[in-house]
Design an enzyme around this catalytic site. Structure first.
Site, PDB file in Angstrom:
ATOM      1  N   VAL A  89      -1.707 -85.747  25.300  1.00 28.50           N
ATOM      2  CA  VAL A  89      -3.194 -85.330  24.763  1.00 28.50           C
ATOM      3  C   VAL A  89      -2.879 -84.153  23.981  1.00 28.50           C
ATOM      4  CG1 VAL A  89      -5.214 -84.243  25.779  1.00 28.50           C
ATOM      5  CG2 VAL A  89      -3.968 -85.881  27.179  1.00 28.50           C
ATOM      6  N   GLY A 132       0.789 -77.017  25.250  1.00 29.86           N
ATOM      7  CA  GLY A 132       1.268 -78.588  25.913  1.00 29.86           C
ATOM      8  C   GLY A 132       1.173 -79.316  24.774  1.00 29.86           C
ATOM      9  N   HIS A 159     -14.520 -83.893  37.857  1.00 29.10           N
ATOM     10  CA  HIS A 159     -13.670 -84.955  37.209  1.00 29.10           C
ATOM     11  C   HIS A 159     -12.688 -85.611  38.263  1.00 29.10           C
ATOM     12  CE1 HIS A 159     -11.740 -86.896  33.938  1.00 29.10           C
ATOM     13  NE2 HIS A 159     -10.527 -86.324  34.043  1.00 29.10           N
ATOM     14  N   ASP A 185       4.954 -75.936  23.412  1.00 29.41           N
ATOM     15  CA  ASP A 185       5.576 -76.300  24.516  1.00 29.41           C
ATOM     16  C   ASP A 185       6.567 -75.640  25.052  1.00 29.41           C
ATOM     17  OD1 ASP A 185       4.636 -79.432  25.477  1.00 29.41           O
ATOM     18  OD2 ASP A 185       6.778 -78.711  26.309  1.00 29.41           O
TER      19      ASP A 185
HETATM   20  P1  NAI Z   1       2.185 -85.033  28.841  1.00 27.26           P
HETATM   21  O1  NAI Z   1       3.142 -85.298  30.086  1.00 27.26           O
HETATM   22  O2  NAI Z   1       2.279 -86.055  27.782  1.00 27.26           O
HETATM   23  O3  NAI Z   1       2.309 -83.622  28.336  1.00 27.26           O
HETATM   24  C1  NAI Z   1       2.234 -82.367  29.133  1.00 27.26           C
HETATM   25  C2  NAI Z   1       2.991 -81.476  28.252  1.00 27.26           C
HETATM   26  O4  NAI Z   1       2.960 -80.081  28.802  1.00 27.26           O
HETATM   27  C3  NAI Z   1       4.469 -81.741  28.004  1.00 27.26           C
HETATM   28  O5  NAI Z   1       4.835 -81.988  26.743  1.00 27.26           O
HETATM   29  C4  NAI Z   1       5.310 -80.662  28.917  1.00 27.26           C
HETATM   30  O6  NAI Z   1       6.504 -80.350  28.392  1.00 27.26           O
HETATM   31  C5  NAI Z   1       4.124 -79.538  28.685  1.00 27.26           C
HETATM   32  N1  NAI Z   1       4.548 -78.377  29.655  1.00 27.26           N
HETATM   33  C6  NAI Z   1       4.966 -78.311  30.826  1.00 27.26           C
HETATM   34  N2  NAI Z   1       4.801 -77.146  31.386  1.00 27.26           N
HETATM   35  C7  NAI Z   1       4.611 -76.341  30.417  1.00 27.26           C
HETATM   36  C8  NAI Z   1       4.393 -74.893  30.219  1.00 27.26           C
HETATM   37  N3  NAI Z   1       4.718 -74.209  31.318  1.00 27.26           N
HETATM   38  N4  NAI Z   1       4.183 -74.236  29.315  1.00 27.26           N
HETATM   39  C9  NAI Z   1       3.833 -75.212  28.047  1.00 27.26           C
HETATM   40  N5  NAI Z   1       4.040 -76.575  27.891  1.00 27.26           N
HETATM   41  C10 NAI Z   1       4.202 -77.088  29.353  1.00 27.26           C
HETATM   42  O7  NAI Z   1       0.854 -85.106  29.636  1.00 27.26           O
HETATM   43  P2  NAI Z   1      -0.547 -85.591  29.033  1.00 27.26           P
HETATM   44  O8  NAI Z   1      -0.804 -87.111  29.175  1.00 27.26           O
HETATM   45  O9  NAI Z   1      -0.583 -84.857  27.669  1.00 27.26           O
HETATM   46  O10 NAI Z   1      -1.511 -84.985  29.939  1.00 27.26           O
HETATM   47  C11 NAI Z   1      -1.664 -83.358  29.944  1.00 27.26           C
HETATM   48  C12 NAI Z   1      -2.616 -83.002  31.036  1.00 27.26           C
HETATM   49  O11 NAI Z   1      -3.633 -83.422  30.782  1.00 27.26           O
HETATM   50  C13 NAI Z   1      -2.374 -83.738  32.453  1.00 27.26           C
HETATM   51  O12 NAI Z   1      -2.337 -82.594  33.492  1.00 27.26           O
HETATM   52  C14 NAI Z   1      -3.337 -84.676  32.560  1.00 27.26           C
HETATM   53  O13 NAI Z   1      -3.699 -85.150  34.136  1.00 27.26           O
HETATM   54  C15 NAI Z   1      -4.476 -84.124  31.927  1.00 27.26           C
HETATM   55  N6  NAI Z   1      -5.654 -84.656  31.339  1.00 27.26           N
HETATM   56  C16 NAI Z   1      -6.817 -84.323  31.967  1.00 27.26           C
HETATM   57  C17 NAI Z   1      -7.892 -85.166  31.062  1.00 27.26           C
HETATM   58  C18 NAI Z   1      -9.511 -84.643  31.432  1.00 27.26           C
HETATM   59  O14 NAI Z   1     -10.180 -85.414  31.129  1.00 27.26           O
HETATM   60  N7  NAI Z   1      -9.358 -83.530  31.654  1.00 27.26           N
HETATM   61  C19 NAI Z   1      -7.646 -86.377  30.336  1.00 27.26           C
HETATM   62  C20 NAI Z   1      -6.485 -86.847  30.233  1.00 27.26           C
HETATM   63  C21 NAI Z   1      -5.325 -85.917  30.620  1.00 27.26           C
END
Ligand code: NAI
Length: 306
Positions: A11, A7, A173, A31
């Site tokens: 993040v 991903g 969380h 990705d």
């Molecule tokens: P984002 O949308 O910027 O990035 C997610 C990426 O995952 C995208 O580039 C997408 O193309 C990719 N993706 C989707 N399906 C995929 C697959 N099958 N294989 C590989 N890549 C794939 O989202 P962001 O902001 O980076 O957040 C990512 C996740 O982290 C979300 O679920 C968010 O809620 C979570 N998160 C968790 C936190 C925590 O404290 N645990 C804090 C911040 C975000």
């Protein structure tokens, strides 16, 4: 060492930058979007001379390129939109995380896994199930971030240096997280000596809502700078065998009276992953909070498998 990040979104790409620029490891960014991780990797590689490090950053759409990683971080999946709870992401992200975990472990059978995708505790459980890993090698990131938010709000309230504030947030969380206010200190002085109960309660509330506050402000996606920092601290403690005692979403085997569920508890993180789970003495209220948290995680694990 080599760290794979599945991903390469906000993040994931920010975490890649942190890991490379802290000189912790080479990074593979994976990705599903063609070209995107390759472009990000090239961009990060072009900053190396300026940032002065020599870490390799590889972008790919192919799991074969991730082979031999010491750590795999899973950030793949959808982030929240305004008005959504983390649980609204359940089914979509469950599929993505299970597939990512299975593909990654096939190429890095000895890796330690850190899940970041929301809803965090459920996704960590599903990744544990999908990989069949022992619990010391799979965990979720949430508590380090939630604690950093709580510390930030305490520091802002008191006008002190954020690094001087230490606090720990346990539980799931989400809204049911369990901030341990009575253990929070400013350089060892309990915050209960510095703030009245109503103020502490207000800061706790803001911490519970910390993720949503940013989602509402940004409107597109959620937080990623502090989440990337929080994840990099866990990566660092593992790679450098620091044995830091951090709140980590871990698979419990009877600790705190909880079994077969993933929830945030204090863990020591070293080169083997989770070295130990610390069982704190909790007040009745804190213990109840942890159990309520666990029940909601369990419900969502069941829902994700319906
Ligand atoms: P984002 O949308 O910027 O990035 C997610 C990426 O995952 C995208 O580039 C997408 O193309 C990719 N993706 C989707 N399906 C995929 C697959 N099958 N294989 C590989 N890549 C794939 O989202 P962001 O902001 O980076 O957040 C990512 C996740 O982290 C979300 O679920 C968010 O809620 C979570 N998160 C968790 C936190 C925590 O404290 N645990 C804090 C911040 C975000």
């Amino acid at each position: 060492p080599r760290v794979t990040i599945v991903g390469a979104g906000r993040v994931g790409s920010t975490l890649a930058q942190r890991i490379a620029e802290k000189n912790l490891a080479d990074v593979v960014l994976l990705d599903i979007i063609a070209g995107m991780p390759q472009g990000l990797a090239l961009d990060l590689m072009e900053a190396r001379g300026i940032e002065i490090h020599n870490r390799q950053i590889i972008g790919t759409n192919n799991y074969a390129d991730t082979s031999g990683s010491q750590i795999v971080v899973i950030t793949a999946g959808l982030p929240r939109k305004p008005g959504m709870s983390r649980d609204d992401l359940l089914k979509t992200n469950a599929k993505i995380v299970v597939e990512a975990a299975k593909s990654a472990i096939a190429h890095s059978p000895n890796a330690i896994f850190i899940v970041v995708t929301n809803p965090l505790d459920v996704m960590t459980y599903l990744a544990w199930q999908a990989t069949g890993l022992p619990r010391d090698r799979i965990m979720g990131m949430a508590g380090v971030l939630d604690s950093a938010r709580f510390e930030t709000f305490i520091a802002l309230e008191l006008g002190v240096l954020p690094a001087d504030v230490k606090a720990m947030v346990l539980g799931s969380h989400g809204d049911l997280m369990v901030p341990l206010s009575r253990y929070a200190t400013v350089n060892g002085i309990p915050i209960t000596e510095l703030l009245d109960a109503a103020t502490i309660e207000r800061l706790v509330k803001r911490t519970r809502n910390g993720g949503a506050e940013i989602v509402e402000l940004m409107q597109t996606g959620g937080a990623f700078f502090a989440p990337a920092s929080a994840t990099s601290v866990m990566v660092e403690s593992i790679l450098l065998n620091q044995s830091r005692l951090l709140p980590v979403a871990a698979y419990l085997q009877g600790e705190y009276g909880l079994e077969d569920v993933v929830i945030g508890v204090p863990c020591r993180l070293g080169c083997g992953g989770i070295e130990s789970v610390l069982e704190l003495t909790l007040t009745d209220e804190e213990r109840e909070g942890l159990h309520t948290s666990a029940q909601s995680v369990r419900r969502n694990i069941e829902r994700s498998q319906e």
